[in-house]
Design a protein around this motif. Structure first.
Motif, mmCIF file in Angstrom:
data_model
loop_
_atom_site.group_PDB
_atom_site.id
_atom_site.type_symbol
_atom_site.label_atom_id
_atom_site.label_comp_id
_atom_site.label_asym_id
_atom_site.label_seq_id
_atom_site.Cartn_x
_atom_site.Cartn_y
_atom_site.Cartn_z
ATOM 1 N N LEU A 1 -4.924 7.571 0.744
ATOM 2 C CA LEU A 1 -6.162 6.803 0.741
ATOM 3 C C LEU A 1 -7.008 7.167 -0.473
ATOM 4 C CD1 LEU A 1 -7.287 7.156 4.480
ATOM 5 C CD2 LEU A 1 -6.304 5.115 3.418
ATOM 6 N N PRO B 1 0.832 -1.201 0.000
ATOM 7 C CA PRO B 1 0.000 0.000 0.000
ATOM 8 C C PRO B 1 0.868 1.253 0.000
ATOM 9 C CG PRO B 1 0.038 -1.000 2.168
ATOM 10 C CD PRO B 1 0.717 -1.965 1.245
ATOM 11 N N ASP C 1 -9.917 2.312 -0.797
ATOM 12 C CA ASP C 1 -9.558 2.009 0.585
ATOM 13 C C ASP C 1 -10.719 2.229 1.543
ATOM 14 O OD1 ASP C 1 -6.687 1.492 0.144
ATOM 15 O OD2 ASP C 1 -6.615 3.622 -0.376
ATOM 16 N N THR D 1 -7.218 -3.577 4.778
ATOM 17 C CA THR D 1 -6.822 -2.170 4.661
ATOM 18 C C THR D 1 -6.599 -1.570 6.040
ATOM 19 O OG1 THR D 1 -8.116 -1.933 2.624
ATOM 20 C CG2 THR D 1 -7.491 0.089 3.755
#
Length: 323
Positions: free
Chosen positions: A36, A31, A86, A222
């Motif tokens: 986000l 990630p 996300d 997440t």
């Protein structure tokens, strides 16, 4: 192209990359720290997002947020399930159903509550009470929170009516053109329906009122990978509560721009919402109630196991933000 059409196109573009994103995620991609992607439903329910963005709250919190507009919570939840975003917005009704399909789904915050669900009819008609809706045609987006409160209010009154599937954007025209006898819809389409009747509107409130939850959601993987970013995101969202509650000019302008609505309409609509980022003790039970309702109508399979929604609420992100 209408605003609703543009939103559908944007959602389709995001969903078109879902498979690619999912494959990449399964391949072990890392990630991006501090960033986000948020599936924001273009609705005053989640007005905190454009306010936090325009007033610099995300930047002040140290989180980079890419806001992708979606026309409905159902579409946003689909993108979340596929791994394309996300964070997603979703109302209590679609979220209760989505949790059955997406076992990784977690509720990280309840951003706003709205208890203004009501029918709108023409004042010049012979409909003055909810019992008068017996046998009438009511426009409603089926499967939505409006469908939920419409059936609840009708059942409480012992009334049977014909519910006509109608998209939120088509609701004002349906009542304005006399295609239906009444409408049941959420904001801002409700306010637009009243506006379309140009003074010839009557609003019928059922009892007890329905308290709609406007949720922020993420997948559990997440949360594990981006909890600091999510905490900063919710901190910025919560900072938007005060200007929305006070309806400051800057907040009204941000919401009007993001939703393409008139500022006066935005101001009137936002008066009906309680903006406070929290996770109330009633949330799990309310979600179970919405799921049982959907199951009773056949929108969820009869043999589906309704989950303990408390296990789908992750208070750790909001909790870490409050410490």
């Amino acid at each position: 192209m209408t605003v609703e059409s543009r939103l559908r196109t944007a959602a389709a573009l995001v969903l078109s990359i879902v498979l690619g994103v999912t494959v990449t995620a399964c391949g072990g991609s890392k990630p991006t720290p501090g960033e986000l992607t948020v599936a924001w439903v273009v609705d005053p329910c989640w007005a905190q997002v454009p306010v936090a963005e325009d007033l610099g709250f995300f930047a002040d919190a140290g989180v980079t947020v890419k806001v992708v507009p979606f026309p409905t919570g159902a579409a946003a939840l689909e993108a979340l399930a596929g791994g394309a975003v996300d964070v997603a917005n979703g109302g209590d009704v679609p979220t209760s159903a989505a949790a059955l399909k997406n076992q990784r789904l977690r509720i990280i915050a309840d951003g706003a509550r709205w208890d203004g669900g009501r029918f709108v009819v023409r004042k010049s008609s012979d409909i003055t009470t909810i019992p008068d809706l017996a046998g009438r045609r009511i426009a409603v987006p089926l499967g939505s929170s409006a469908h939920y409160f419409a059936t609840k209010f009708l059942t409480q009154a012992g009334v049977q009516a014909e519910l006509i599937q109608t998209g939120p954007g088509e609701i004002p025209g349906a009542i304005g053109n006399r295609d239906v006898d009444a409408v049941a819809v959420f904001q801002p389409a409700l306010a637009k329906a009243v506006e379309a009747l140009n003074g010839d509107s009557l609003e019928l409130q059922g009892s007890p009122k329905y308290n709609q939850h406007s949720l922020y959601l993420a997948n559990e993987n997440t949360i594990a990978a981006k909890k600091p970013e999510l905490a900063k995101f919710l901190s910025a969202v919560a900072e938007a509560d005060a200007p929305l509650t006070d309806r400051t000019p800057e907040a009204m302008a941000a919401v009007a721009k993001a939703t393409a609505l008139d500022e006066t309409l935005v101001d009137n609509v936002l008066r009906e919402f309680v903006f406070k980022v929290e996770l109330g003790p009633e949330l799990a039970a309310d979600l179970a109630d919405r799921a049982r309702w959907a199951q009773g109508l056949g929108r969820i399979p009869a043999d589906a196991q309704i989950p303990d929604y408390q296990t789908r609420i992750d208070a750790s992100v909001l909790g870490s933000n409050e410490q």
